[in-house]
Enzyme design. Structure first.
Site, PDB file in Angstrom:
ATOM      1  N   SER A 161       0.490  -1.183   0.357  1.00  0.00           N
ATOM      2  CA  SER A 161      -0.215  -0.090   0.070  1.00  0.00           C
ATOM      3  C   SER A 161       0.747   1.219   0.202  1.00  0.00           C
ATOM      4  O   SER A 161       1.404   1.396   0.814  1.00  0.00           O
ATOM      5  CB  SER A 161      -1.043  -0.209   0.975  1.00  0.00           C
ATOM      6  OG  SER A 161      -1.445   1.220   1.132  1.00  0.00           O
ATOM      7  N   HIS A 176      -1.668  -1.284  -3.782  1.00  0.00           N
ATOM      8  CA  HIS A 176      -2.178  -0.821  -3.560  1.00  0.00           C
ATOM      9  C   HIS A 176      -2.720   0.588  -3.581  1.00  0.00           C
ATOM     10  O   HIS A 176      -2.044   1.674  -2.612  1.00  0.00           O
ATOM     11  CB  HIS A 176      -3.525  -1.606  -2.230  1.00  0.00           C
ATOM     12  CG  HIS A 176      -4.438  -1.059  -1.918  1.00  0.00           C
ATOM     13  ND1 HIS A 176      -5.303  -1.737  -1.708  1.00  0.00           N
ATOM     14  CD2 HIS A 176      -4.551  -0.625  -0.040  1.00  0.00           C
ATOM     15  CE1 HIS A 176      -6.372  -1.379  -0.955  1.00  0.00           C
ATOM     16  NE2 HIS A 176      -5.643  -0.921  -0.180  1.00  0.00           N
ATOM     17  N   ASP A 198      -4.704   3.802  -2.306  1.00  0.00           N
ATOM     18  CA  ASP A 198      -5.901   4.386  -0.697  1.00  0.00           C
ATOM     19  C   ASP A 198      -6.141   5.880  -1.813  1.00  0.00           C
ATOM     20  O   ASP A 198      -5.599   6.597  -1.201  1.00  0.00           O
ATOM     21  CB  ASP A 198      -4.826   4.185   0.641  1.00  0.00           C
ATOM     22  CG  ASP A 198      -4.620   3.397   0.783  1.00  0.00           C
ATOM     23  OD1 ASP A 198      -5.860   2.171   0.543  1.00  0.00           O
ATOM     24  OD2 ASP A 198      -3.987   2.544   1.431  1.00  0.00           O
ATOM     25  N   MET A 221      -8.524   8.531   0.214  1.00  0.00           N
ATOM     26  CA  MET A 221      -9.496   9.363   0.792  1.00  0.00           C
ATOM     27  C   MET A 221     -10.245  10.418   1.104  1.00  0.00           C
ATOM     28  O   MET A 221      -9.033  11.295   0.182  1.00  0.00           O
ATOM     29  CB  MET A 221      -8.472   9.130   2.016  1.00  0.00           C
ATOM     30  CG  MET A 221      -7.942   7.782   3.167  1.00  0.00           C
ATOM     31  SD  MET A 221      -6.913   7.367   3.838  1.00  0.00           S
ATOM     32  CE  MET A 221      -6.181   5.908   4.542  1.00  0.00           C
ATOM     33  N   HIS A 254      -8.474   1.387  -3.911  1.00  0.00           N
ATOM     34  CA  HIS A 254      -9.575   1.074  -2.453  1.00  0.00           C
ATOM     35  C   HIS A 254     -10.007   2.656  -2.280  1.00  0.00           C
ATOM     36  O   HIS A 254      -9.801   3.624  -1.765  1.00  0.00           O
ATOM     37  CB  HIS A 254      -8.370   0.672  -0.895  1.00  0.00           C
ATOM     38  CG  HIS A 254      -9.663   0.640  -0.173  1.00  0.00           C
ATOM     39  ND1 HIS A 254      -8.811   0.571   0.863  1.00  0.00           N
ATOM     40  CD2 HIS A 254     -10.621   0.636   0.473  1.00  0.00           C
ATOM     41  CE1 HIS A 254      -9.570   0.327   2.002  1.00  0.00           C
ATOM     42  NE2 HIS A 254     -11.018   0.651   1.501  1.00  0.00           N
ATOM     43  N   MET A 278     -11.942   4.490  -0.349  1.00  0.00           N
ATOM     44  CA  MET A 278     -12.623   5.522   0.731  1.00  0.00           C
ATOM     45  C   MET A 278     -13.799   6.129   0.752  1.00  0.00           C
ATOM     46  O   MET A 278     -12.559   7.691   1.515  1.00  0.00           O
ATOM     47  CB  MET A 278     -11.635   5.174   1.673  1.00  0.00           C
ATOM     48  CG  MET A 278     -10.834   3.781   2.405  1.00  0.00           C
ATOM     49  SD  MET A 278      -9.685   4.116   3.143  1.00  0.00           S
ATOM     50  CE  MET A 278      -8.314   4.160   1.716  1.00  0.00           C
ATOM     51  N   MET A 334     -11.759  -4.759   5.677  1.00  0.00           N
ATOM     52  CA  MET A 334     -10.702  -4.333   6.661  1.00  0.00           C
ATOM     53  C   MET A 334     -10.268  -4.749   7.842  1.00  0.00           C
ATOM     54  O   MET A 334     -11.427  -5.016   8.745  1.00  0.00           O
ATOM     55  CB  MET A 334     -11.573  -2.849   6.854  1.00  0.00           C
ATOM     56  CG  MET A 334     -11.822  -1.904   5.639  1.00  0.00           C
ATOM     57  SD  MET A 334     -10.037  -1.665   4.211  1.00  0.00           S
ATOM     58  CE  MET A 334      -9.028  -1.274   6.195  1.00  0.00           C
ATOM     59  N   GLY A 374      -9.156   4.949   7.367  1.00  0.00           N
ATOM     60  CA  GLY A 374      -8.471   6.180   6.930  1.00  0.00           C
ATOM     61  C   GLY A 374      -6.491   6.530   7.744  1.00  0.00           C
ATOM     62  O   GLY A 374      -6.841   7.195   7.274  1.00  0.00           O
ATOM     63  N   GLY A 397      -2.259   4.546   7.329  1.00  0.00           N
ATOM     64  CA  GLY A 397      -1.528   3.274   7.813  1.00  0.00           C
ATOM     65  C   GLY A 397      -0.957   3.214   9.563  1.00  0.00           C
ATOM     66  O   GLY A 397      -1.347   4.281   9.898  1.00  0.00           O
ATOM     67  N   GLY A 398      -0.369   2.012   9.263  1.00  0.00           N
ATOM     68  CA  GLY A 398       0.453   2.577  10.470  1.00  0.00           C
ATOM     69  C   GLY A 398      -0.454   1.846  12.082  1.00  0.00           C
ATOM     70  O   GLY A 398       0.002   1.565  13.060  1.00  0.00           O
ATOM     71  N   ASP A 444      -6.677  -6.102   4.672  1.00  0.00           N
ATOM     72  CA  ASP A 444      -5.622  -5.288   4.778  1.00  0.00           C
ATOM     73  C   ASP A 444      -5.864  -4.329   5.656  1.00  0.00           C
ATOM     74  O   ASP A 444      -7.089  -3.536   6.269  1.00  0.00           O
ATOM     75  CB  ASP A 444      -7.000  -3.584   3.675  1.00  0.00           C
ATOM     76  CG  ASP A 444      -6.653  -2.743   3.695  1.00  0.00           C
ATOM     77  OD1 ASP A 444      -4.797  -2.274   4.107  1.00  0.00           O
ATOM     78  OD2 ASP A 444      -6.962  -1.311   3.002  1.00  0.00           O
ATOM     79  N   GLY A 445      -5.209  -4.011   6.209  1.00  0.00           N
ATOM     80  CA  GLY A 445      -4.864  -2.896   7.419  1.00  0.00           C
ATOM     81  C   GLY A 445      -3.810  -3.822   8.088  1.00  0.00           C
ATOM     82  O   GLY A 445      -3.982  -4.926   9.256  1.00  0.00           O
ATOM     83  N   GLY A 446      -2.640  -3.445   9.245  1.00  0.00           N
ATOM     84  CA  GLY A 446      -1.835  -3.650  10.311  1.00  0.00           C
ATOM     85  C   GLY A 446      -1.805  -5.402   9.444  1.00  0.00           C
ATOM     86  O   GLY A 446      -0.947  -6.408  10.696  1.00  0.00           O
ATOM     87  N   GLY A 504       1.097  -2.137   3.859  1.00  0.00           N
ATOM     88  CA  GLY A 504       1.773  -0.966   4.090  1.00  0.00           C
ATOM     89  C   GLY A 504       3.226  -0.889   5.225  1.00  0.00           C
ATOM     90  O   GLY A 504       4.201  -1.079   4.326  1.00  0.00           O
ATOM     91  N   SER A 505       2.879  -0.734   6.396  1.00  0.00           N
ATOM     92  CA  SER A 505       3.872  -0.209   6.649  1.00  0.00           C
ATOM     93  C   SER A 505       4.266  -1.254   6.905  1.00  0.00           C
ATOM     94  O   SER A 505       6.365  -1.350   7.054  1.00  0.00           O
ATOM     95  CB  SER A 505       3.194   0.288   8.709  1.00  0.00           C
ATOM     96  OG  SER A 505       2.389  -0.801   9.530  1.00  0.00           O
TER      97      SER A 505
END
Ligand code: DX5
Ligand code: ZN
Length: 225
Positions: free
Chosen positions: A10, A35, A37, A39, A68, A70, A139, A144, A146-147, A177-179, A199-200
């Site tokens: 991401s 990916h 994102d 927003m 994605h 959002m 999700m 909203g 990253g990280g 997606d996420g963490g 991402g991170s």
């Protein structure tokens, strides 16, 4: 045969002053998708990038883009992301009442439609969309930023969704997606996810090829069991 696991770094965690370099590094690292994102400061509080940036980056790589959205009222700008070369597009079930129309538009442009779902939304909201979307983007944090830390109840949601897909006999894929990172990739894949957005865990360590390789190893069927 088990479907291969796809890795989608991401860009949200990349250096926004050097996005083209980040895209090139993802390509060199063997990423399956990138990916992207979007927003809007309304559906989620944060604001990121839009179709102009997607178009510019599209020319910088052969890796397909996984977009994605959002955003509220995604149908208003959907064509712009398709024009800019999105290969997959996900909108949120919480934001779009016309999911079927969305999927028709995306398919008519030879791209893949997906539906994203927040951690607090019942999986029942997806029941019809499983028939006409190619994938669900589960999700595993509140969207909203990253990280953020992976929400542990997400693994059970992925498993229940995989069961629902199996029972329906449809071929909808599951993305998370996420963490997401090496510590939870194996449990997510074993629950049924086949597309990992990260991402991170990809951009946070400085060595993008090593991070993608580590994630791929951790996600390989049998890893962690
Ligand atoms: C969050 C975004 C994610 C985000 C993931 O709202 O949709 O794609 O970039 O970042 P990490 O992997 O750092 O949680
Ligand atoms: Zn995302």
């Amino acid at each position: 045969m088990t479907e291969a696991v796809r890795i989608a770094p991401s860009l949200l965690s990349a250096d926004f002053g050097r996005l083209a370099d980040a895209v090139a590094a993802c390509e060199a690292a063997g990423a399956d998708f990138i990916h992207f994102d979007v927003m809007d400061g309304r559906f989620v509080p944060n604001l990121t990038v839009g179709p102009i940036v997607l178009h510019a980056l599209r020319g910088a790589t052969r890796v397909p883009f996984d977009v994605h959205l959002m955003i509220e009222e995604p149908l208003q700008t959907l064509d712009q992301y398709l024009d800019a070369g999105a290969a997959r597009v996900a909108v949120h079930v919480e934001a779009e009442p016309h999911l079927h129309r969305f999927a028709q538009i995306v398919r008519s442009r030879s791209a893949s439609p997906g539906v994203a779902i927040n951690p607090g939304t019942s999986l029942a909201a997806l029941e019809e969309a499983l028939d006409f979307c190619d994938f669900v983007l589960v999700m595993t944090v509140n969207p909203g930023w990253g990280g953020q830390s992976f929400l542990p109840h997400s693994t059970g949601r992925v498993r229940r969704l995989a069961d629902a897909i199996l029972k329906k006999g449809v071929s909808c894929g599951i993305a998370v997606d996420g963490g997401v990172g090496p510590a939870n990739a194996a449990e997510l894949v074993s629950a049924g996810a086949r597309h990992l957005v990260a991402g991170s865990s990809v951009f946070g360590k400085g060595d993008i090829p090593a991070a993608v390789a580590e994630l791929r190893r951790a996600a390989a069927p049998g890893a962690g069991s």
